[in-house]
Design a protein around this motif. Structure first.
Motif, PDB file in Angstrom:
ATOM      1  N   THR A  28       0.857  -1.182   0.000  1.00  0.00           N
ATOM      2  CA  THR A  28       0.000   0.000   0.000  1.00  0.00           C
ATOM      3  C   THR A  28       0.891   1.228   0.000  1.00  0.00           C
ATOM      4  OG1 THR A  28      -1.748  -1.151   1.198  1.00  0.00           O
ATOM      5  CG2 THR A  28      -1.808   1.253   1.241  1.00  0.00           C
ATOM      6  N   ILE A  29       0.621   2.158  -0.889  1.00  0.00           N
ATOM      7  CA  ILE A  29       1.420   3.382  -0.965  1.00  0.00           C
ATOM      8  C   ILE A  29       1.120   4.233   0.261  1.00  0.00           C
ATOM      9  CG2 ILE A  29       1.912   5.468  -2.306  1.00  0.00           C
ATOM     10  CD1 ILE A  29       1.060   3.870  -4.811  1.00  0.00           C
ATOM     11  N   GLN A  30       2.172   4.629   0.955  1.00  0.00           N
ATOM     12  CA  GLN A  30       2.050   5.402   2.189  1.00  0.00           C
ATOM     13  C   GLN A  30       1.681   6.858   1.895  1.00  0.00           C
ATOM     14  OE1 GLN A  30       2.227   3.686   5.176  1.00  0.00           O
ATOM     15  NE2 GLN A  30       2.222   2.039   3.662  1.00  0.00           N
ATOM     16  N   ALA A  31       1.343   7.588   2.934  1.00  0.00           N
ATOM     17  CA  ALA A  31       0.919   8.987   2.785  1.00  0.00           C
ATOM     18  C   ALA A  31       2.002   9.851   2.144  1.00  0.00           C
ATOM     19  CB  ALA A  31       0.528   9.567   4.135  1.00  0.00           C
ATOM     20  N   ASP A  32       3.276   9.482   2.345  1.00  0.00           N
ATOM     21  CA  ASP A  32       4.364  10.268   1.751  1.00  0.00           C
ATOM     22  C   ASP A  32       4.664   9.844   0.317  1.00  0.00           C
ATOM     23  OD1 ASP A  32       5.606   7.828   2.149  1.00  0.00           O
ATOM     24  OD2 ASP A  32       7.283   8.628   3.315  1.00  0.00           O
ATOM     25  N   GLY A  33       3.881   8.911  -0.240  1.00  0.00           N
ATOM     26  CA  GLY A  33       4.050   8.497  -1.634  1.00  0.00           C
ATOM     27  C   GLY A  33       5.087   7.422  -1.852  1.00  0.00           C
ATOM     28  N   THR A  34       5.456   6.702  -0.801  1.00  0.00           N
ATOM     29  CA  THR A  34       6.488   5.677  -0.916  1.00  0.00           C
ATOM     30  C   THR A  34       5.954   4.296  -0.583  1.00  0.00           C
ATOM     31  OG1 THR A  34       7.205   5.907   1.383  1.00  0.00           O
ATOM     32  CG2 THR A  34       8.287   7.332  -0.252  1.00  0.00           C
ATOM     33  N   VAL A  35       6.721   3.282  -1.015  1.00  0.00           N
ATOM     34  CA  VAL A  35       6.483   1.896  -0.608  1.00  0.00           C
ATOM     35  C   VAL A  35       7.820   1.304  -0.180  1.00  0.00           C
ATOM     36  CG1 VAL A  35       4.454   1.480  -2.057  1.00  0.00           C
ATOM     37  CG2 VAL A  35       6.729   1.036  -2.979  1.00  0.00           C
ATOM     38  N   ARG A  36       7.762   0.311   0.673  1.00  0.00           N
ATOM     39  CA  ARG A  36       8.965  -0.403   1.114  1.00  0.00           C
ATOM     40  C   ARG A  36       8.796  -1.853   0.663  1.00  0.00           C
ATOM     41  NH1 ARG A  36      12.527   1.140   4.731  1.00  0.00           N
ATOM     42  NH2 ARG A  36      11.073   2.597   5.703  1.00  0.00           N
ATOM     43  N   PRO A  37       9.594  -2.273  -0.345  1.00  0.00           N
ATOM     44  CA  PRO A  37       9.480  -3.666  -0.812  1.00  0.00           C
ATOM     45  C   PRO A  37       9.819  -4.652   0.306  1.00  0.00           C
ATOM     46  CG  PRO A  37      10.775  -2.343  -2.340  1.00  0.00           C
ATOM     47  CD  PRO A  37      10.558  -1.511  -1.112  1.00  0.00           C
ATOM     48  N   GLU A  38       9.256  -5.832   0.187  1.00  0.00           N
ATOM     49  CA  GLU A  38       9.496  -6.891   1.164  1.00  0.00           C
ATOM     50  C   GLU A  38      10.994  -7.139   1.333  1.00  0.00           C
ATOM     51  OE1 GLU A  38       7.165  -8.686   2.901  1.00  0.00           O
ATOM     52  OE2 GLU A  38       5.627  -7.390   2.059  1.00  0.00           O
ATOM     53  N   ASN A  39      11.412  -7.389   2.559  1.00  0.00           N
ATOM     54  CA  ASN A  39      12.772  -7.817   2.901  1.00  0.00           C
ATOM     55  C   ASN A  39      13.872  -6.831   2.518  1.00  0.00           C
ATOM     56  OD1 ASN A  39      11.904 -10.391   3.991  1.00  0.00           O
ATOM     57  ND2 ASN A  39      11.464 -10.941   1.866  1.00  0.00           N
ATOM     58  N   THR A  40      13.555  -5.559   2.453  1.00  0.00           N
ATOM     59  CA  THR A  40      14.586  -4.542   2.197  1.00  0.00           C
ATOM     60  C   THR A  40      14.353  -3.369   3.149  1.00  0.00           C
ATOM     61  OG1 THR A  40      13.415  -3.148   0.607  1.00  0.00           O
ATOM     62  CG2 THR A  40      14.528  -5.094  -0.283  1.00  0.00           C
ATOM     63  N   PRO A  41      15.411  -2.632   3.458  1.00  0.00           N
ATOM     64  CA  PRO A  41      15.234  -1.422   4.250  1.00  0.00           C
ATOM     65  C   PRO A  41      14.951  -0.191   3.373  1.00  0.00           C
ATOM     66  CG  PRO A  41      17.557  -1.855   3.966  1.00  0.00           C
ATOM     67  CD  PRO A  41      16.828  -2.980   3.285  1.00  0.00           C
ATOM     68  N   ASP A  42      14.957  -0.378   2.063  1.00  0.00           N
ATOM     69  CA  ASP A  42      14.844   0.743   1.123  1.00  0.00           C
ATOM     70  C   ASP A  42      13.399   1.101   0.815  1.00  0.00           C
ATOM     71  OD1 ASP A  42      17.652   0.916   0.807  1.00  0.00           O
ATOM     72  OD2 ASP A  42      17.570  -0.794  -0.560  1.00  0.00           O
ATOM     73  N   ILE A  43      13.227   2.355   0.411  1.00  0.00           N
ATOM     74  CA  ILE A  43      11.905   2.808  -0.025  1.00  0.00           C
ATOM     75  C   ILE A  43      11.979   3.195  -1.493  1.00  0.00           C
ATOM     76  CG2 ILE A  43      11.167   3.588   2.249  1.00  0.00           C
ATOM     77  CD1 ILE A  43      11.741   6.471   1.278  1.00  0.00           C
ATOM     78  N   ILE A  44      10.825   3.133  -2.141  1.00  0.00           N
ATOM     79  CA  ILE A  44      10.700   3.546  -3.538  1.00  0.00           C
ATOM     80  C   ILE A  44       9.653   4.650  -3.574  1.00  0.00           C
ATOM     81  CG2 ILE A  44      10.152   2.829  -5.889  1.00  0.00           C
ATOM     82  CD1 ILE A  44      10.718  -0.070  -4.980  1.00  0.00           C
ATOM     83  N   ARG A  45      10.010   5.780  -4.153  1.00  0.00           N
ATOM     84  CA  ARG A  45       9.062   6.889  -4.299  1.00  0.00           C
ATOM     85  C   ARG A  45       8.241   6.652  -5.562  1.00  0.00           C
ATOM     86  NH1 ARG A  45      10.105  10.069  -0.366  1.00  0.00           N
ATOM     87  NH2 ARG A  45      12.201  10.313   0.452  1.00  0.00           N
ATOM     88  N   VAL A  46       6.912   6.466  -5.398  1.00  0.00           N
ATOM     89  CA  VAL A  46       6.053   6.133  -6.532  1.00  0.00           C
ATOM     90  C   VAL A  46       4.913   7.122  -6.755  1.00  0.00           C
ATOM     91  CG1 VAL A  46       6.601   3.670  -6.414  1.00  0.00           C
ATOM     92  CG2 VAL A  46       4.633   4.553  -5.146  1.00  0.00           C
ATOM     93  N   ARG A  47       4.712   8.042  -5.834  1.00  0.00           N
ATOM     94  CA  ARG A  47       3.604   9.002  -5.971  1.00  0.00           C
ATOM     95  C   ARG A  47       3.738   9.769  -7.286  1.00  0.00           C
ATOM     96  NH1 ARG A  47       2.046  12.989  -1.409  1.00  0.00           N
ATOM     97  NH2 ARG A  47      -0.122  13.153  -1.971  1.00  0.00           N
ATOM     98  N   GLY A  48       2.642   9.809  -8.052  1.00  0.00           N
ATOM     99  CA  GLY A  48       2.624  10.558  -9.300  1.00  0.00           C
ATOM    100  C   GLY A  48       3.210   9.820 -10.483  1.00  0.00           C
TER     101      GLY A  48
END
Length: 194
Positions: A28-48
């Motif tokens: 689920t895309i978070q309020a800040d427009g990011t997601v955190r893929p399974e098993n990683t500490p990284d985020i991906i900015r996907v909003r827009g």
């Protein structure tokens, strides 16, 4: 591509990484427009972003965890946020969800004036069912007789300078040349009376 759906907070997506199920799954895309893929500490900015653009952003982030070629696909499953509003001389004023498909102004006005069991003559004197195959085939576009579909206002809210252009929805519904803009989240559609 301007007509493609752009991801928003609260949308539900699935990230699929070829040959790597440990990084794949629904998110689920978070309020800040990011997601955190399974098993990683990284985020991906996907909003827009479109799903293709989000897949490329995911590929860049996940490539450090994948040996060889990193192939990522993103699928939008459900629109979780984003609404437009229709007010004025319509049958069903209120808030409408954006959905995953782009919404044209004429479609938004149709949604606010769709009656499953028509009891009145429609505004245009036409049965628009064949032109809108996704609509209920037993339904019909029915607008109040006092509605004026030529100068429909599409308001983009802004604190100090809201944008308020007028559009001829009647022409767009008849397939005539003219503009039928995409409705953006938060926009307000006002259908005036004659």
């Amino acid at each position: 591509q301007p007509d493609q759906y752009r991801l928003m907070p609260r949308d539900e997506i699935t990230i699929m990484v070829k040959d790597h199920p440990e990084f794949s799954g629904p998110l689920t895309i978070q309020a800040d427009g990011t997601v955190r893929p399974e098993n990683t500490p990284d985020i991906i900015r996907v909003r827009g972003l479109t799903t293709e653009e989000a897949a490329e952003a995911g590929r860049r982030v996940l490539a450090v965890y994948v040996k060889g070629e990193c192939v990522v696909r993103v699928q939008a499953n459900r629109a979780g946020g984003g609404y437009y509003f229709v007010f004025g001389d319509v049958l069903q004023p209120g808030r409408f969800p954006m959905g995953l498909e782009p919404v044209r102004l004429s479609d938004a006005v149709l949604a606010a004036n769709w009656e499953a069991n028509p009891g009145r003559q429609d505004m245009l004197g036409d049965d628009l069912g064949p032109a809108f195959p996704a609509a209920n085939p037993r339904g019909k576009f029915v607008a109040p007789p006092s509605a004026d579909l030529a100068p429909v206002m599409l308001v983009t809210p802004h604190r100090s300078q809201p944008v308020r252009p007028f559009h001829d929805v009647r022409a767009a519904m008849r397939g005539m040349p003219g503009d039928d803009p995409l409705v953006r989240p938060g926009q307000i559609i006002i259908v005036p009376s004659l």
